[in-house]
Design a protein around this motif. Sequence first.
Motif, PDB file in Angstrom:
ATOM      1  N   UNK A  62       0.835  -1.206   0.000  1.00  0.00           N
ATOM      2  CA  UNK A  62       0.000   0.000   0.000  1.00  0.00           C
ATOM      3  C   UNK A  62       0.868   1.254   0.000  1.00  0.00           C
ATOM      4  N   UNK A  63       1.938   1.220   0.787  1.00  0.00           N
ATOM      5  CA  UNK A  63       2.847   2.360   0.823  1.00  0.00           C
ATOM      6  C   UNK A  63       3.555   2.553  -0.516  1.00  0.00           C
ATOM      7  N   UNK A  64       3.930   1.457  -1.164  1.00  0.00           N
ATOM      8  CA  UNK A  64       4.585   1.540  -2.464  1.00  0.00           C
ATOM      9  C   UNK A  64       3.648   2.106  -3.525  1.00  0.00           C
ATOM     10  N   UNK A  65       2.376   1.720  -3.454  1.00  0.00           N
ATOM     11  CA  UNK A  65       1.381   2.276  -4.379  1.00  0.00           C
ATOM     12  C   UNK A  65       1.247   3.783  -4.174  1.00  0.00           C
ATOM     13  N   UNK A  66       1.254   4.195  -2.920  1.00  0.00           N
ATOM     14  CA  UNK A  66       1.153   5.627  -2.605  1.00  0.00           C
ATOM     15  C   UNK A  66       2.368   6.386  -3.116  1.00  0.00           C
TER      16      UNK A  66
END
Length: 260
Positions: A62-66
């Motif tokens: 999720x952090x990488x997508x952000x």
Amino acid sequence: MAKTPKSRFPSGAAWDYFKEVRGLLISSHANVIETFEKKISHNIRNDGLNERNDNAILKINLLLDTLRTETLEYYFDENKIVKIADAFTKSVGNNIVQQFANQFRSVLGVDPIGRDSKLLDIITAANKENIAYIKSIPENYHNNVETVILQGVRRGRSNKQIADGLQEAYKTSRTKAKFIARDQTGSLVADINKAKYEQSGLKGFIWSDVGDGNVRDKHKIFNGKRFLWSEGAGTEGLLPGEDYGCRCTAEVDPDELLNI
């Protein structure tokens, strides 16, 4: 007969192009490092896959997508990319047209024919092409970032090892940006020169290399020789600037210019 001014590869335009893209990449990379240090690293355990690590991967994804979204929508947003590409193509175009005009004037004492629709089409196409090239840089960078972090988590690598991998991802993208800047400069130089020469009725050109140790051997052989725009040089039919990373340029043939 007056000596024609030597053509110069527009290294300044290539450097400005690279510098602008590098600036966006540096900002994006700083955001990745900050997120890794503050939000990702504490979720990583170095004892292999387990339930906690599986959950950590979901959070990290999720952090990488952000991070990817922030880079594409803020650091490398459309307006910034278009501005860089537009400034680059205009700089190269103006540089090469002015150099050609100076060579033309040195022999005939008059200015050559002005801009035409073909030249404008070349600039427009180059803009579109370079916008796509610039967009590819953050995409590839984040692909590498995701690989480094997710493989690091799954394989139990230390935070230090992962951080080193992130730095390598940045260096790879920086190198790509530098190559694109120089390669696209040469390609645009070749296209604009061909258009201006043919527009002025000149069928040939004299190949001119930059004279340093990075010139390809085959380009050294071409240096000072006359070629036709319709045929190019060598068995590949090359034009100055067309080869990958080529910084060679075209010179006006004074003898031909006097007979047009």
